[in-house]
Design an enzyme around this catalytic site. Sequence first.
Site, PDB file in Angstrom:
ATOM      1  CG  HIS A  70       4.906  -6.809  -3.249  1.00 13.91           C
ATOM      2  ND1 HIS A  70       4.413  -7.071  -1.991  1.00 13.91           N
ATOM      3  CD2 HIS A  70       4.114  -5.844  -3.762  1.00 13.91           C
ATOM      4  CE1 HIS A  70       3.347  -6.308  -1.776  1.00 13.91           C
ATOM      5  NE2 HIS A  70       3.144  -5.544  -2.836  1.00 13.91           N
ATOM      6  CG  ASN A 100       5.358  -3.114  -0.561  1.00 13.21           C
ATOM      7  OD1 ASN A 100       4.361  -3.171   0.136  1.00 13.21           O
ATOM      8  ND2 ASN A 100       5.301  -2.869  -1.837  1.00 13.21           N
ATOM      9  NE  ARG A 146      -2.521  -0.886   0.932  1.00  8.01           N
ATOM     10  CZ  ARG A 146      -2.097  -1.644  -0.088  1.00  8.01           C
ATOM     11  NH1 ARG A 146      -2.558  -2.863  -0.268  1.00  8.01           N
ATOM     12  NH2 ARG A 146      -1.171  -1.174  -0.924  1.00  8.01           N
ATOM     13  CG  ASP A 147       0.935  -4.030   0.139  1.00  9.99           C
ATOM     14  OD1 ASP A 147       0.514  -5.187   0.229  1.00  9.99           O
ATOM     15  OD2 ASP A 147       1.418  -3.562  -0.904  1.00  9.99           O
ATOM     16  CG  HIS A 185       3.780  -0.984  -4.618  1.00  9.06           C
ATOM     17  ND1 HIS A 185       3.162  -0.374  -3.542  1.00  9.06           N
ATOM     18  CD2 HIS A 185       3.441  -2.298  -4.514  1.00  9.06           C
ATOM     19  CE1 HIS A 185       2.483  -1.275  -2.846  1.00  9.06           C
ATOM     20  NE2 HIS A 185       2.643  -2.456  -3.414  1.00  9.06           N
ATOM     21  CB  CYS A 212      -1.288  -9.091  -2.746  1.00  9.59           C
ATOM     22  SG  CYS A 212      -2.875  -8.731  -3.501  1.00  9.59           S
TER      23      CYS A 212
END
Length: 304
Positions: free
Chosen positions: A208, A248, A14-15, A206, A239
């Site tokens: 990055h 991340n 996802r990310d 979380h 993002c």
Amino acid sequence: MTQPKVRIVEMGPRDGLQNEKQPVPLATKLELIDRLAAAGLREIEATSFVSPKWVPQMADHDALMRALIRRPGVRYPVLTPNLQGFHAAIDAGADHVAVFAAASEAFSRKNINCSISESIERFLPVMAAARERGVAVRGYVSCVVGCPYEGPVAPAQAAEVTQRLIDIGCEEVSLGDTIGVGTPATVQRLLDACASVVPMDKLAGHYHDTYGMAVANVYASYRFGLRCFDASVAGLGGCPYAKGATGNVATEDLVYLLHGLGADTGIDLDRLVDTGAWISAELGRPNSSRAARALLAQRPAVTP
Ligand code: HMG
Ligand code: MG
């Protein structure tokens, strides 16, 4: 002595992929998810039920969830920003979802087109529908340390949004250093503020890695007592609403760190490294995990 258990929530599908410009084939996404599960990941964020106009790479969310082969004991949460996304996710077979808010007003508007308070209002019917179906909801707070539009964010502001998400029924809240500006000092202040309003075991990190601080921030958080971290295989990601932000912390780097600290993650690092090497090759990207690059360099050369 018993090893401390640490949960790792894998963000790669996802990310990690949401910002890829070229469409990633559905089959590649499915294979990535399955390889991650085979390497021992037990929570893999699979996709997001957001608008395809906003995030085209996630437009195949429906097909992906329908085609997903679920391994027993593995959770496959998905992002659902509103009731429309929640219903679509449930119809496609999702049974764990996540809502996402921000600690900064400007980022909230850029990311989900509403204020922080409006976003919480939008989550209320999602929480009610989830409760009715026994679906667990995770919460995210973005920009917990800094915002690409507003600059530094006060820990109290991040803590307030975190508490609101817990109050409306999120099982845990993941603290997003979306642009990776945090350092152990700012992350420590963030955790001090959040842990004073929410139990530690309801918080996740979380981080990055934009400024190369993610491993240091995980270490500071681990020393603080945090036991759940989000990570992205091969450090994939960024993002779409935070220019220049990278992925991340790489899952391989996180696992290498945690195993070195004597923690139990349940992950087979070698298989994870294989997966990171495979997806990096599929995407034609360099592998951003330092630990993976070091481990791959030590492997004997394969003679054709
Ligand atoms: P909006 O335009 O305000 O929504 O977008 P709306 O309710 O006014 O509807 C407008 C159109 O969007 C309509 O379609 C709706 O059907 C559609 P039209 O009639 O124009 O054809 N729509 C949807 N379509 C699919 N799925 C939905 C949905 N909702 C409405 N769920 C919205 C609001 C939230 C949808 C939009 O802003 C959006 O999709 N944003 C995407 C945000 C995103 O995915 N960001 C990246 C993930 S968050 C992240 O990466 C941070 C995190 O990693 C933590 C960290 O690092 O900080 C989690
Ligand atoms: Mg993120």
